[in-house]
Design an enzyme around this catalytic site. Structure first.
Site, short mmCIF file in Angstrom:
data_model
loop_
_atom_site.label_atom_id
_atom_site.label_comp_id
_atom_site.label_asym_id
_atom_site.label_seq_id
_atom_site.Cartn_x
_atom_site.Cartn_y
_atom_site.Cartn_z
N CYS A 71 10.64 -22.44 7.69
CA CYS A 71 10.36 -22.35 9.13
C CYS A 71 10.99 -23.42 10.03
O CYS A 71 11.76 -23.10 10.93
CB CYS A 71 8.86 -22.42 9.36
N HIS A 130 6.21 -25.10 15.93
CA HIS A 130 6.58 -25.72 14.64
C HIS A 130 7.82 -26.63 14.72
O HIS A 130 8.58 -26.73 13.75
CB HIS A 130 6.78 -24.65 13.55
MG MG Z 1 8.76 -18.69 8.19
#
Ligand code: MG
Length: 464
Positions: A71, A130
């Site tokens: 991510c 994130h």
């Molecule tokens: Mg991901």
């Protein structure tokens, strides 16, 4: 008077310049969706009529790459147009940011939102961020006018005494197991976030934004929290799909895509809006039926095999992107950065290496992709290189767990046209190709100047 003039001219210089035909830019970014998880990519039991229609009305990529296998680095690359090591947003020990992380996307990076905002765009981030949850790293410090979503992943902030330990918690998830915050702007508005309704609420936010901002060019970065585990669907979708909860969640995302496109049409913005649907990395295969599928591609999230980084990619812009085209041309999320800037009439930052290309000629059906090479990093290390149809793996490693990196010399070599599943190593019969790919890798590595590592910094215990 002279002072007034110089102030006025300074203001003029600082004022955003607006090009004649700036399209709206919408990037819909799902999380951990596999290459094989959509109807239009061959899934037999997940129904995705809206995304399939988007593909039928636009361009479907069979060779589209996220810039990383997990991510945080993938998102950093999408929003900066740069391979993750350049911004320091990758690591060999902590692969993503966590709630105890003290680092984040450095202010020195020029995000897509910042560059578009400077050109007069309204910029909105909806969904998963994130890229740093501390105040200095949040979306509104990186060029977004607004933020509604989670600062990190939906499986973080695990509450230790709630539910079963380890993976079983994911197979029968409850909201209270993960104390993740939902934020608006820089404030937490709900904790734990009710994850059942996240997709629905994100979608309502997106629809509202499109309706409100229709007179100004806008950039909407719509980064879904799902289908990253733990999986939650709303009442309208839970228990409905033939593929279980994973299918329910993907079908709800499909509904969401349909709502966004429908709103764009209703507001008569379809002729001036580029919508791109893609994903941050491959499916998380550790999670059995709760993880997706990379179809015929090898492995998934966390690995530099194709299944870890080749993802669905669909471009939609009626009247500009030709309808019903499937392209095998190579492109990457980093190309969306450069392409969006070009379309907005913005300059691509010239003071730093940028790893994206302008794929406008491909998107408009007028030419080919300028990208012929893709670099596959795991953390800070270059594991593989693709050039044309050939991919050489210099290092391989199991996606998760204790397996050590295995170097290969000669590298493993696959022809992805003839062998998209990376099954047959043909290095020994193609030593000239091996030599060429080695040279590309060597040159690239020599020029790579990594940024300050961000993922290993921790918040000191007394400040938690
Ligand atoms: Mg991901």
């Amino acid at each position: 008077m002279r002072l007034f003039l110089s102030v006025a001219s300074l203001l003029l210089l600082l004022a955003p310049t607006v090009a004649a035909e700036q399209p709206n830019i919408v990037i819909i970014f799902s999380d951990d969706l596999g290459y094989g998880d959509l109807g239009c990519y061959g899934h037999p039991t997940i129904k995705t009529p809206n995304i399939d229609k988007m593909a039928a009305e636009g361009m479907k990529f069979t060779t589209f790459y996220s810039a990383a296998e997990v991510c945080t680095p993938s998102r950093a690359a999408l929003l900066t147009g740069r391979l993750p090591p350049r911004s320091g947003m990758c690591s060999d020990t902590r692969r993503v940011l966590f709630p105890d992380s003290a680092g984040g996307l450095p202010a020195s990076e020029v995000t897509l939102a910042e560059a578009l905002k400077a050109k007069g765009y309204i910029t909105a981030c909806i969904g998963k961020w994130h890229l740093g949850h501390l105040p200095e790293y949040l979306p509104m410090k990186h060029g977004f006018d607004s933020f509604y979503g989670l600062p990190y992943v939906n499986d973080m902030d695990r509450v230790p005494d709630k539910g079963p330990k380890g993976r079983p918690a994911f197979f029968d998830p409850k909201i209270e197991y993960w104390n993740v915050p939902l934020m608006r702007g820089e404030k937490i508005i709900e904790r734990p976030a009710d994850q059942h309704t996240l997709t629905k609420r994100y979608t309502q936010e997106a629809v509202k934004l499109i309706k409100e901002k229709k007179d100004t060019p806008f950039f909407l970065y719509f980064a879904h929290t799902m289908p990253h585990v733990p999986l939650f669907a709303s009442k309208d979708f839970a228990g409905k799909s033939a593929r279980g909860i994973y299918g329910d969640v993907v079908e709800e995302i499909d509904w969401s895509v349909g709502e966004v496109l429908k709103t764009i049409r209703e507001e008569k913005l379809d002729k001036k809006t580029l919508v791109f649907f893609t994903d941050d990395n491959g499916p998380w295969l550790l999670f059995n039926e709760h993880g997706g599928s990379a179809g015929l591609l090898r492995d998934g999230k966390g690995s530099t095999w194709e299944g870890g980084m080749r993802v669905p990619g669909i471009a939609w812009w009626p009247g500009t992107v030709p309808a019903g085209v499937t392209t095998q041309e190579m492109a990457s999320t980093m190309d969306l950065y450069v392409t969006a800037l070009k379309l907005a009439g913005a300059d691509v930052p010239a003071d730093r290496p940028i790893d994206g290309f302008d794929i406008t000629p491909l998107l408009t059906g007028k030419g080919k992709s300028p990208r012929d090479t893709m670099f596959f990093y795991r953390g800070t290390r270059l594991f593989a290189v693709r050039h044309g149809p050939w991919k050489a793996h210099f290092i391989t490693q199991v996606a998760y767990g204790k397996g050590a990196p295995t170097p290969h010399d000669p590298p493993l070599l696959y022809h992805l046209g003839r062998d998209p599943g990376e099954k047959f190593d043909v290095a020994k019969d193609n030593m000239e190709v091996v030599k060429q790919l080695k040279e590309i890798a060597t040159k690239h590595s020599k020029d790579m100047k990594p940024g300050e590592p961000q993922l290993e910094k921790r918040i000191p215990p007394e400040k938690k």
